[in-house]
Design an enzyme around this catalytic site. Structure first.
Site, PDB file in Angstrom:
ATOM      1  N   GLU A  66       0.882  -1.130   0.148  1.00 38.32           N
ATOM      2  CA  GLU A  66      -0.035   0.061  -0.124  1.00 38.32           C
ATOM      3  C   GLU A  66       0.897   1.125  -0.168  1.00 38.32           C
ATOM      4  OE1 GLU A  66      -2.699  -0.320   3.072  1.00 38.32           O
ATOM      5  OE2 GLU A  66      -3.843  -2.254   2.412  1.00 38.32           O
ATOM      6  N   PRO A  67       0.328   2.481  -0.240  1.00 42.26           N
ATOM      7  CA  PRO A  67       1.155   3.608  -0.390  1.00 42.26           C
ATOM      8  C   PRO A  67       2.221   3.986   0.815  1.00 42.26           C
ATOM      9  CG  PRO A  67      -1.040   4.105  -1.436  1.00 42.26           C
ATOM     10  CD  PRO A  67      -1.101   2.773  -0.704  1.00 42.26           C
ATOM     11  N   GLY A  99       5.113  -0.904   3.091  1.00 38.28           N
ATOM     12  CA  GLY A  99       5.895  -1.659   2.022  1.00 38.28           C
ATOM     13  C   GLY A  99       6.647  -2.906   2.710  1.00 38.28           C
ATOM     14  N   GLU A 145       9.209  -7.765  -3.703  1.00 38.76           N
ATOM     15  CA  GLU A 145       9.262  -8.950  -2.885  1.00 38.76           C
ATOM     16  C   GLU A 145      10.249  -8.926  -1.817  1.00 38.76           C
ATOM     17  OE1 GLU A 145       7.440 -11.820  -3.337  1.00 38.76           O
ATOM     18  OE2 GLU A 145       6.796 -12.074  -5.532  1.00 38.76           O
ATOM     19  N   THR A 168      13.002  -5.918   0.031  1.00 36.43           N
ATOM     20  CA  THR A 168      14.095  -5.384  -0.128  1.00 36.43           C
ATOM     21  C   THR A 168      15.370  -6.026   0.141  1.00 36.43           C
ATOM     22  OG1 THR A 168      14.266  -4.165   2.017  1.00 36.43           O
ATOM     23  CG2 THR A 168      12.762  -3.222  -0.055  1.00 36.43           C
TER      24      THR A 168
END
Length: 376
Positions: A125-126, A129, A361, A363
């Site tokens: 979502e914004p 992460g 997927e 970092t």
């Protein structure tokens, strides 16, 4: 690790297709931000949409090592196309295979595996992460339906996909145990493609922001039970990371191939620059790193195929392969000199395409956290 004759045959078939249909067109797709639907159908005919899905459900009935081989070859042809294929195979197919009921598998998994549908996965979502437990998108039960509201960000195939697995909150007070997973057709009223991201690379694969505005789906589209969403989402990331490692390897391999070919043709001080140790040694290091990354990915895939835990190994493969891939692409650019940074040659495009592999997927930092915890 040695491949079986069948695996080698599949790899060669996909390689031939990728070199004939993907590689010659990748530059134009990149410039035009074009999603190549016709080529996707060709890949579907090869079985690339459902590598690990049983043949009884329309898939190829193969394993994750073969999936890694296939994704490497597709990525060597075009990075963006490999991402769309990767997401469909894992997490989308993988989730439906493990958690979907018989009716859901027949209605959704079969057409996905046969290439009649392209899958999307809506988790990020914004404002969320790496911390998936902080989701705000909600799904509220109303009679025989769920009503979904919220925003999902950076969704691969959000525009061109046909069905998505969406993770949403069904019980705000329950934290991680209050999240659930749903099957959402992208033609559902309330599924709104709010924007398409103008990205650094992978322009042949759309990345969208999706707004859910009272998006109604049948209650039967709930995967598993309410509260299973967090576990379902995380379970699929393991296989997805193996896939991204394979993608990274494929893109880096193409960049290295271009660099080696150029170095053998370009002359300086009376000989091909390949013969200068400054160049030759750099390329030798790249080839070694590439093979090490491949073996890490194959090892993780083999563990998964054997039913053994591979969370650490998948994280290692993704971490190493994605970071080494950027270095190899950078070395390829350096080898081509000025030609490396112009679009007449493909290495600048591959460099742009491969950079995101260190981000999606999970970092590189998240992979290190996983590996660190495994060492504790």
């Amino acid at each position: 690790m040695l491949l079986t004759p069948d695996q080698e045959m599949i790899r060669e078939a996909v390689r031939d297709f990728a070199q004939q249909e993907l590689w010659p067109n990748a530059a134009e797709w990149d410039k035009q931000h074009h999603f190549p639907k016709d080529v996707h159908q060709g890949l579907a005919a090869l079985g690339a949409y459902g590598i690990c899905v049983p043949d009884s459900l329309g898939g190829a009935g193969l394993d994750y090592l073969t999936l890694a081989l296939v994704l490497e070859e597709i990525a060597a042809g075009d990075g963006g196309t490999s991402t769309a294929i990767s997401v469909t195979n894992c997490p989308v197919n993988a989730i439906l295979m493990k958690y979907g009921n018989a009716a859901q598998q027949e209605q959704w998994l079969r057409p996905l595996a046969q290439g009649q549908m392209l899958g999307a996965f809506c988790l990020t979502e914004p404002h969320v992460g790496s911390d998936a437990s902080a989701l705000r998108t909600t799904a509220v039960r109303q009679g025989d339906e769920y009503v979904i509201n919220g925003v999902k960000q950076f969704i691969t195939s959000g525009k061109n996909g046909h069905v998505a697995i969406v993770i949403a909150v069904t019980d705000k007070a329950a934290g991680k145990k209050g999240m659930s997973a749903f099957i959402v057709p992208t033609h559902s009223p309330g599924w709104i493609v709010a924007r398409l991201e103008d990205k650094l690379g992978q322009h042949s694969s759309d990345t969208a922001q999706i707004n859910f505005d009272n998006c109604r789906i049948p209650a039967e589209n709930l995967i598993g039970h309410e509260g299973d969403g967090y576990r379902i989402a995380l379970s699929a990331l393991e296989g997805g990371r193996i896939g991204i490692a394979a993608q990274s390897i494929g893109m880096a391999r193409s960049a290295l191939d271009v660099a080696v070919a150029y170095a053998k043709e370009r002359e300086s001080f009376g000989t091909a620059i390949f013969n200068h140790q400054a160049v030759g040694f750099r390329l030798a290091e790249c080839a070694t790193q590439l093979e090490a990354a491949r073996q890490l990915a194959w090892h993780a895939a083999s563990l998964r195929d054997a039913g053994r835990p591979c969370l650490k190994e998948a994280a290692m493969a993704k971490l190493f392969a994605s970071e080494v891939a950027e270095k190899i692409c950078s070395t390829a650019i350096q080898t081509l000199g000025g030609y490396g940074v112009v679009s007449d040659f493909p290495v600048e495009r591959i460099y742009r395409d491969v950079r995101v592999c260190q981000i999606y997927e999970g970092t590189s930092d998240v992979q290190k956290i996983i590996i660190q915890r495994a060492l504790a």
